[in-house]
Scaffold this motif. Sequence first.
Motif, PDB file in Angstrom:
ATOM      1  N   ASP A 165      69.362  57.209 -22.022  1.00  0.00           N
ATOM      2  CA  ASP A 165      69.168  58.410 -22.851  1.00  0.00           C
ATOM      3  C   ASP A 165      68.468  58.087 -24.163  1.00  0.00           C
ATOM      4  O   ASP A 165      67.525  58.752 -24.571  1.00  0.00           O
ATOM      5  N   ARG A 166      68.975  57.060 -24.808  1.00  0.00           N
ATOM      6  CA  ARG A 166      68.443  56.743 -26.145  1.00  0.00           C
ATOM      7  C   ARG A 166      66.998  56.249 -26.083  1.00  0.00           C
ATOM      8  O   ARG A 166      66.180  56.616 -26.917  1.00  0.00           O
TER       9      ARG A 166
ATOM     10  N   HIS B 112      64.818  56.958 -23.794  1.00  0.00           N
ATOM     11  CA  HIS B 112      63.961  58.096 -23.442  1.00  0.00           C
ATOM     12  C   HIS B 112      63.799  59.058 -24.606  1.00  0.00           C
ATOM     13  O   HIS B 112      62.708  59.583 -24.848  1.00  0.00           O
ATOM     14  N   ARG B 113      64.887  59.297 -25.325  1.00  0.00           N
ATOM     15  CA  ARG B 113      64.779  60.191 -26.491  1.00  0.00           C
ATOM     16  C   ARG B 113      63.802  59.618 -27.526  1.00  0.00           C
ATOM     17  O   ARG B 113      63.092  60.363 -28.204  1.00  0.00           O
TER      18      ARG B 113
END
Lengths: 499, 462
Positions: free
Chosen positions: A229-230, A232-233
């Motif tokens: 997630d991180r 990609h964010r």
Amino acid sequence: MTFRQARWDEPLLWEVRPPREGAPEAHLPDSIPPELRRRKAVRWPELSELEVARHFTRLSQMNFGIETSFYPLGSCTMKYNPRVSEVLARRPGVADLHPYQPEESVQGILAILWELERSLGRITGLPHISLQIAAGAHGEYVALRMTAAYLKDRGETQRTEVLLPDTAHGTNPASAAMAGFTTREIPSKDGCVDLRALDAALSERTAAFMLTNPNTAGLFEEDILEISDRVHRAGGVLYYDGANLNAILGKTNPGKMGFDVAHLNLHKTFATPHGGGGPGDGALCAGDRLRDYLPVPRLERKGRKFHLSYDHPKSIGKVKTAYGNVGLLLRAYAFIRAHGEEGVKRVSERAVLNSNYLGQRLGEHLPRAFKPLVKHEFVLSGAPLRERGVRTLDLAKRLLDEGVHAPTVYFPSLVEESLMVEAPETESKRDLDAFVEAFLRALHDSPEHLREAPVNLSVGRVDEVRAARALLLSWRDLEKAGAQGAGGAAAGSAAHTGP
Amino acid sequence: MVRWIPGNGEEESLLLKSLGLGSVEELFRDIPEKARIRKIGLDPPMSEMQVVREVDRLLAKNRTLEEFDAFLGAGLYDRYTPAVVDGILQRSEFYTSYTPYQAEASQGVLQTLFEFQSLWVELTDMEVANASLYDGATAIGEAMLMARRLSPGHRFLLPSTLFWERRSVLENYAPRTDMEFVEVPCDPKTGRLDLGFIERESRRDCFGVLVEYPDSLGILQQDLPKVKAAIGDRPLIVSADPLALTILEPPGNWGADIVVGEGQGFGVSSSFGGPLLGLIACRHRDARMLPGRIVGATADGAGRRAFTLTLQAREQHIRRSRATSNICTNQTLVSLAFLAYATAMGPKGLAQLASELASRGQELAKALREVPGLKAPLVEAPFLWEFAVGVEGRGTDEFLRSMFGEGVLAGSSLADPRPGARAPRFPGFLTSVGERTDTAAIDRYARAARKVLGSPTSGGAP
């Protein structure tokens, strides 16, 4: 302890019989320009076939192989290489194909490669595949080239930094640098990625984060979904180093964990032979994000016909001659077909079971780095050996005397005097127990014996420092140094000491 | 089902019991639920016999080189390998062993690699060789990066005749945006390099020059020995054919700084394009800039000769992001095949094979020259067993397809197959003779070409 390796003092080929001097013994056609004709024949000996066979057979007897010895080599997945694959790869139906034959004449091998791609897509959860990959490091490099092309397309050329954990394989930073990125190492916490350190490193300059899971400490990165997630964010590409895939087949996969692209080492997980250091065999598996950038040709299916397509305008092009190490790809195909769904799952279950068992038993004798639940490998520290004036290296050499290969040593470097042990699924409990016995004999041997080891091999402890100083890198160098002859010392006087 | 996992299903429970676990699933409890999968989607298991039958069923759909009159080459060759070579390769101590990091347990592999390096040094007349790279194309890429380490500058000179595939690989080895490729022109009639151009351009911010020996059109440029003098201290990279080096003056004699090559033709089959073998050699002074593994001679504690990997401080496992290359796994077993093949053939056998093939190459050119509609060779220049052929009045691809219909694999197109790609400077195809090429095969080739070119509409493939 009954192991003794052959010791042949086998001469170099030039010492078996000196080469004949003079011009090449061949009649060249007149069309070859005189100034380009070789004046002196290649200095190369004429041997009989028996001399050839005996030379190489003797040399082979001074080498470990999977069929002689257990290789508990962490991150290398040294499993049994099924003999049937050797037979299949030598079938004329594949061996006698040229890559530039018309497609219509190679539909059978294309069908096999297609099936292999589909299987690997399912195994990784990343359905778009290139088999044009020579080895793991080559896959990393190609994926980073694809990442660079993707970022360029998006106008994000400020993303020039590749992040990696401090436990990463050395190829990761080397590939990143070669592909034109800068690298930044993220310090680990208890052997895993430290999310806070990752956060601190992620930025608008992040191109990619390269990770293997389970990692080189054998630990599963439990925060993987959060990591994904991180990254990609922050706009980065998440790269999966497939060196440790043998631990998770059928349990999870890189796609499910959120990776955008993965390389596989088919010579590890899918049992194609290591060949003494190569050829390896790779596959690059991409999700939708990087799909368009895969090398050409891409294998496509139109009805019942297979087609090598070059019509991929965003592709980075070619990364290697032809289509990959096809002779090895066929072996990986055979491995997957034979095991099937059930067998492939059992591969990882047994590999993880074997390594946890070995970890528990050896962990009673040397401290284990990190937590006890591991996947396919675990890390021990040889630091306590220091009290007895010996090192991990001595233990490794002493293990060779037992007829087993040493574990991977001094990697990962964040563990002092580390030994990284992996026990693939093809090792039996009996062989694991025998390894433990051998390990304990070695561990409890006297410091003198440990430092003198090995004594049961074709040579004693090899002087690597002298090799790097003398730089005798060919037969010519030995001649100049007057150091011919297998029985005598090699590096009497250095021919040259380099710059 | 195959028995590649030991214990017949019974050992697992013993191992689990030792670990105090009830089920193997407990070992995977650290995988978060959201990342778990339940099935892969593979087919059911097969017995060894079923796998063999399935592979054979699929391979039967291929048509092997033996079924054609085949004239394919372009660096990858269909050559006969003496049986003793495969016997050596099938020694499991060689093919199943690991990288020889533990030198004492690996003297067999290390000595063969030392002999292999020595052989490439002898063939090229260079000074230091490594233990292998992936293939000839990536070896050119690595050599270019090595030249960049040896020399300042941003521009790289390469042949205008370079095969598109090698060129594309090279572009992928040149990731830095500040690197520029400059094509060296050659005379379209004679193939001669423009030495004046090379001399001029090598003085303009150039870090290296690549030449091929012979080149991608099969041409043996007779001015190659003059290139080094023209470029001065700029690194000269020569991509050479190993078999050709048994009869041609070695590039080390005419000033090469790095010599690379593709070694597949020595001891392994073409196998639909892999595994292959990348060769590289350089001068002693540049040894520390080489990519990949290098074996050196040393001694053990008792003074016995021994071999070990050396100069490892250049490599990725030590130097990480500052390594000379990312390469780790290489092509060791193919290096052994190269060495064993050359040993089995001997210097006389190799030189005779090379000259025999070169003679047959001339014979083929003579036959094709007589075929109306073909320009053979495309460039009137010396060549060995390969040369480019032009097709007048119709497309190369159409001609090759029609020849395929006649049972002749006439060659491989020189054109880049990617849509929108630049047209080749020398449109046509590369044709190559092999050991199977006898006079009858040459006759059939010429006859088929006449037929194909004589008919207004050519037939398709069968």
